[in-house]
Write a protein that holds these residues in place. Structure first.
Motif, PDB file in Angstrom:
ATOM      1  N   GLU A 253     -90.000  -7.771  23.274  1.00 41.94           N
ATOM      2  CA  GLU A 253     -88.921  -8.749  23.338  1.00 41.94           C
ATOM      3  C   GLU A 253     -88.348  -8.900  24.747  1.00 41.94           C
ATOM      4  O   GLU A 253     -88.287  -7.937  25.518  1.00 41.94           O
ATOM      5  CB  GLU A 253     -87.810  -8.348  22.369  1.00 41.94           C
ATOM      6  CG  GLU A 253     -87.062  -7.074  22.735  1.00 41.94           C
ATOM      7  CD  GLU A 253     -87.960  -5.862  22.859  1.00 41.94           C
ATOM      8  OE1 GLU A 253     -87.835  -5.135  23.861  1.00 41.94           O
ATOM      9  OE2 GLU A 253     -88.792  -5.654  21.964  1.00 41.94           O
ATOM     10  N   THR A 254     -87.941 -10.098  25.085  1.00 41.40           N
ATOM     11  CA  THR A 254     -87.207 -10.374  26.332  1.00 41.40           C
ATOM     12  C   THR A 254     -86.012 -11.266  26.001  1.00 41.40           C
ATOM     13  O   THR A 254     -85.842 -12.340  26.576  1.00 41.40           O
ATOM     14  CB  THR A 254     -88.111 -11.045  27.381  1.00 41.40           C
ATOM     15  OG1 THR A 254     -88.722 -12.214  26.805  1.00 41.40           O
ATOM     16  CG2 THR A 254     -89.194 -10.098  27.872  1.00 41.40           C
ATOM     17  N   THR A 255     -85.225 -10.805  25.050  1.00 45.25           N
ATOM     18  CA  THR A 255     -84.017 -11.527  24.667  1.00 45.25           C
ATOM     19  C   THR A 255     -82.881 -11.150  25.621  1.00 45.25           C
ATOM     20  O   THR A 255     -82.939 -10.113  26.290  1.00 45.25           O
ATOM     21  CB  THR A 255     -83.626 -11.184  23.223  1.00 45.25           C
ATOM     22  OG1 THR A 255     -83.500  -9.756  23.103  1.00 45.25           O
ATOM     23  CG2 THR A 255     -84.676 -11.667  22.239  1.00 45.25           C
ATOM     24  N   PRO A 256     -81.828 -11.957  25.716  1.00 48.24           N
ATOM     25  CA  PRO A 256     -80.728 -11.639  26.642  1.00 48.24           C
ATOM     26  C   PRO A 256     -80.030 -10.337  26.268  1.00 48.24           C
ATOM     27  O   PRO A 256     -79.839 -10.036  25.089  1.00 48.24           O
ATOM     28  CB  PRO A 256     -79.776 -12.832  26.479  1.00 48.24           C
ATOM     29  CG  PRO A 256     -80.619 -13.938  25.933  1.00 48.24           C
ATOM     30  CD  PRO A 256     -81.643 -13.263  25.061  1.00 48.24           C
ATOM     31  N   ASP A 257     -79.655  -9.583  27.276  1.00 45.37           N
ATOM     32  CA  ASP A 257     -78.845  -8.391  27.062  1.00 45.37           C
ATOM     33  C   ASP A 257     -77.505  -8.822  26.460  1.00 45.37           C
ATOM     34  O   ASP A 257     -76.844  -9.740  26.963  1.00 45.37           O
ATOM     35  CB  ASP A 257     -78.616  -7.661  28.391  1.00 45.37           C
ATOM     36  CG  ASP A 257     -77.840  -6.374  28.213  1.00 45.37           C
ATOM     37  OD1 ASP A 257     -76.594  -6.443  28.100  1.00 45.37           O
ATOM     38  OD2 ASP A 257     -78.466  -5.296  28.187  1.00 45.37           O
TER      39      ASP A 257
ATOM     40  N   GLU B 118     -78.158 -10.798  30.859  1.00 47.68           N
ATOM     41  CA  GLU B 118     -79.340 -10.735  31.720  1.00 47.68           C
ATOM     42  C   GLU B 118     -80.610 -10.746  30.874  1.00 47.68           C
ATOM     43  O   GLU B 118     -80.670 -10.118  29.813  1.00 47.68           O
ATOM     44  CB  GLU B 118     -79.300  -9.470  32.573  1.00 47.68           C
ATOM     45  CG  GLU B 118     -80.503  -9.303  33.479  1.00 47.68           C
ATOM     46  CD  GLU B 118     -80.503  -7.963  34.206  1.00 47.68           C
ATOM     47  OE1 GLU B 118     -81.448  -7.717  34.971  1.00 47.68           O
ATOM     48  OE2 GLU B 118     -79.565  -7.162  33.989  1.00 47.68           O
ATOM     49  N   VAL B 119     -81.621 -11.441  31.361  1.00 47.47           N
ATOM     50  CA  VAL B 119     -82.929 -11.457  30.710  1.00 47.47           C
ATOM     51  C   VAL B 119     -83.945 -10.872  31.683  1.00 47.47           C
ATOM     52  O   VAL B 119     -84.124 -11.413  32.785  1.00 47.47           O
ATOM     53  CB  VAL B 119     -83.347 -12.886  30.308  1.00 47.47           C
ATOM     54  CG1 VAL B 119     -84.724 -12.868  29.662  1.00 47.47           C
ATOM     55  CG2 VAL B 119     -82.321 -13.494  29.363  1.00 47.47           C
TER      56      VAL B 119
ATOM     57  N   HIS C 297     -90.800 -11.110  31.899  1.00 45.43           N
ATOM     58  CA  HIS C 297     -91.911 -10.717  31.040  1.00 45.43           C
ATOM     59  C   HIS C 297     -92.696  -9.576  31.679  1.00 45.43           C
ATOM     60  O   HIS C 297     -93.122  -8.634  30.990  1.00 45.43           O
ATOM     61  CB  HIS C 297     -92.838 -11.913  30.804  1.00 45.43           C
ATOM     62  CG  HIS C 297     -92.234 -12.959  29.934  1.00 45.43           C
ATOM     63  ND1 HIS C 297     -92.616 -14.272  29.978  1.00 45.43           N
ATOM     64  CD2 HIS C 297     -91.257 -12.904  28.986  1.00 45.43           C
ATOM     65  CE1 HIS C 297     -91.936 -14.985  29.097  1.00 45.43           C
ATOM     66  NE2 HIS C 297     -91.091 -14.163  28.489  1.00 45.43           N
TER      67      HIS C 297
ATOM     68  N   ARG D 140     -90.931  -6.183  31.219  1.00 45.82           N
ATOM     69  CA  ARG D 140     -90.974  -5.685  29.838  1.00 45.82           C
ATOM     70  C   ARG D 140     -92.384  -5.240  29.470  1.00 45.82           C
ATOM     71  O   ARG D 140     -92.548  -4.242  28.747  1.00 45.82           O
ATOM     72  CB  ARG D 140     -90.486  -6.774  28.873  1.00 45.82           C
ATOM     73  CG  ARG D 140     -90.375  -6.286  27.433  1.00 45.82           C
ATOM     74  CD  ARG D 140     -89.316  -5.209  27.263  1.00 45.82           C
ATOM     75  NE  ARG D 140     -89.373  -4.600  25.937  1.00 45.82           N
ATOM     76  CZ  ARG D 140     -89.687  -3.329  25.701  1.00 45.82           C
ATOM     77  NH1 ARG D 140     -89.962  -2.500  26.699  1.00 45.82           N
ATOM     78  NH2 ARG D 140     -89.722  -2.869  24.470  1.00 45.82           N
TER      79      ARG D 140
ATOM     80  N   ASP E 272     -88.988 -15.614  24.321  1.00 46.50           N
ATOM     81  CA  ASP E 272     -88.257 -14.375  24.070  1.00 46.50           C
ATOM     82  C   ASP E 272     -89.136 -13.210  23.642  1.00 46.50           C
ATOM     83  O   ASP E 272     -88.634 -12.151  23.260  1.00 46.50           O
ATOM     84  CB  ASP E 272     -87.139 -14.610  23.047  1.00 46.50           C
ATOM     85  CG  ASP E 272     -87.561 -15.437  21.845  1.00 46.50           C
ATOM     86  OD1 ASP E 272     -88.741 -15.817  21.760  1.00 46.50           O
ATOM     87  OD2 ASP E 272     -86.692 -15.706  20.989  1.00 46.50           O
TER      88      ASP E 272
ATOM     89  N   SER F 166     -83.454  -6.961  22.793  1.00 49.08           N
ATOM     90  CA  SER F 166     -83.555  -6.178  24.019  1.00 49.08           C
ATOM     91  C   SER F 166     -82.542  -5.037  24.039  1.00 49.08           C
ATOM     92  O   SER F 166     -81.358  -5.227  23.765  1.00 49.08           O
ATOM     93  CB  SER F 166     -83.350  -7.070  25.239  1.00 49.08           C
ATOM     94  OG  SER F 166     -84.412  -7.989  25.368  1.00 49.08           O
TER      95      SER F 166
END
Length: 349
Positions: A10-14, A19-20, A23, A26, A54, A317
């Protein structure tokens, strides 16, 4: 009893900073997670395929191959490969390559996928959703059994007596069927004699017991040895030093993701009461300290018949250090409790 991890990278917003992470970052973190899981003795690590901003892993085989040469024992699987929108020849070649690099530790978890972005991306019509999966699974299993293949094709061009390479170390290369829990998919897996993975992410896990029985009945009817057919579960969860810390860390990113997906799919709002109900002993979230999570896994084994448990962490995330700690606790504290108790219970059966 096998125990492992699954992730969608996942790369969803903190949830605190917004913050993202990239890729690339991650993906590198996930390789570190796989290496850790191998070092502490977990049995399997699964990476899911997605084609959204995401999630970073559109090619699970490549991610797993990056970790293969740094690991020794852990099995490496997709979770899942969206077979309906993929070319089965390429899927087989990718995982046969992974199998060679890992010296026989690759697996394919084939499914329809719960996300549909890959269909337009690769030029497929959703009206063919069911037919695509059935045809492509048939071709994948043909490739699993045969080095040289002829294939008539409908949604995929025909193959006329051609070899498919490289050949895997394992013969056959394991193919599992991933299911969201409908009877049609478990019956199909049983009739084909393929291992089954159930996504148990809601409701009461014990409610999946009839599906496991249905799967085994179909397998037995088709003449397969059900004692050799494993059943796995993929379930959301997180482990920390105590139950409240685990819940406090896991709830915010999980809520964020569940409500984003809920808006897309028309689900109700996911709040703390929903979360707390799901982390109760009979719920589908495996969140808590090592003893709590271990006892829930044991309960799942005894009442549903699961022989492989995959903890899906994180859902949204989370700090990489927290994920690494959860993996370490799963391997060093949860897994020994589960394996010892299951061994005792099986000896009494």
């Amino acid at each position: 009893m096998e125990i492992g991890i699954s992730t969608f990278v996942e790369t969803t917003p903190d949830v605190k900073t917004g913050e993202v992470i990239s890729h690339a970052q991650r993906l590198r973190e996930v390789v570190e997670e796989i290496v850790l899981a191998d070092r502490i003795g977990l049995d399997v690590f699964g990476v899911g395929e997605h084609h959204r901003h995401d999630f970073a892993a559109s090619s699970p085989a490549v991610v797993l191959a990056a970790a293969a040469s740094q690991t020794k024992r852990i099995r490496l699987t997709s979770a899942v490969t969206v077979l309906s929108s993929a070319d089965p020849v390429r899927v087989f070649q990718d995982f046969a390559t992974l199998d060679g690099i890992s010296n026989g530790r690759a697996e394919i978890m084939a499914g329809r996928g719960s996300f549909i972005e890959s269909f337009p991306l690769f030029g497929y019509d959703l009206k063919d959703y069911n037919e695509l999966f059935e045809e492509k699974l048939e071709l994948l299993l043909t490739l699993q059994k045969n080095e040289v293949v002829s294939w008539p094709g409908k949604h995929r061009p025909a193959i006329d007596n051609l070899g498919v390479y490289p050949r895997p170390v394992q013969n056959p290369l394991p193919v599992w069927i991933g299911s969201g829990g409908n009877s049609e998919s478990v019956i199909r897996a049983g009739l084909l004699g393929l291992p089954l993975v159930l996504a148990i992410i809601g409701g009461r896990p014990v409610q999946f017991a009839p599906l496991v029985r249905l799967y085994k009945q179909a397998a037995a009817k088709a003449g397969h040895d059900i004692s050799k057919l494993p059943v796995a579960s993929h379930s959301h969860g997180f482990i920390a030093e105590d139950n409240e810390t685990a819940a406090a860390k896991f709830f915010p990113p999980t809520q964020q993701v569940m409500n984003v997906l809920g808006r897309e799919r028309g689900w109700g709002y996911y709040d703390r009461s929903s979360f707390d109900a799901a982390r109760s002993f009979e719920g589908a979230l495996y969140v808590g300290d090592a003893e709590t999570v271990a006892q829930k896994i044991i309960h799942l084994r005894k009442n549903v018949g699961i022989t492989r448990f995959m903890l899906h962490v994180p859902v949204g995330s989370m700090p990489h250090a927290d994920v690494m700690q959860a993996i370490e606790l799963l391997g060093k504290e949860v897994a020994p409790i589960v394996r010892e108790e299951v061994a005792k219970w099986e000896a009494m059966q």
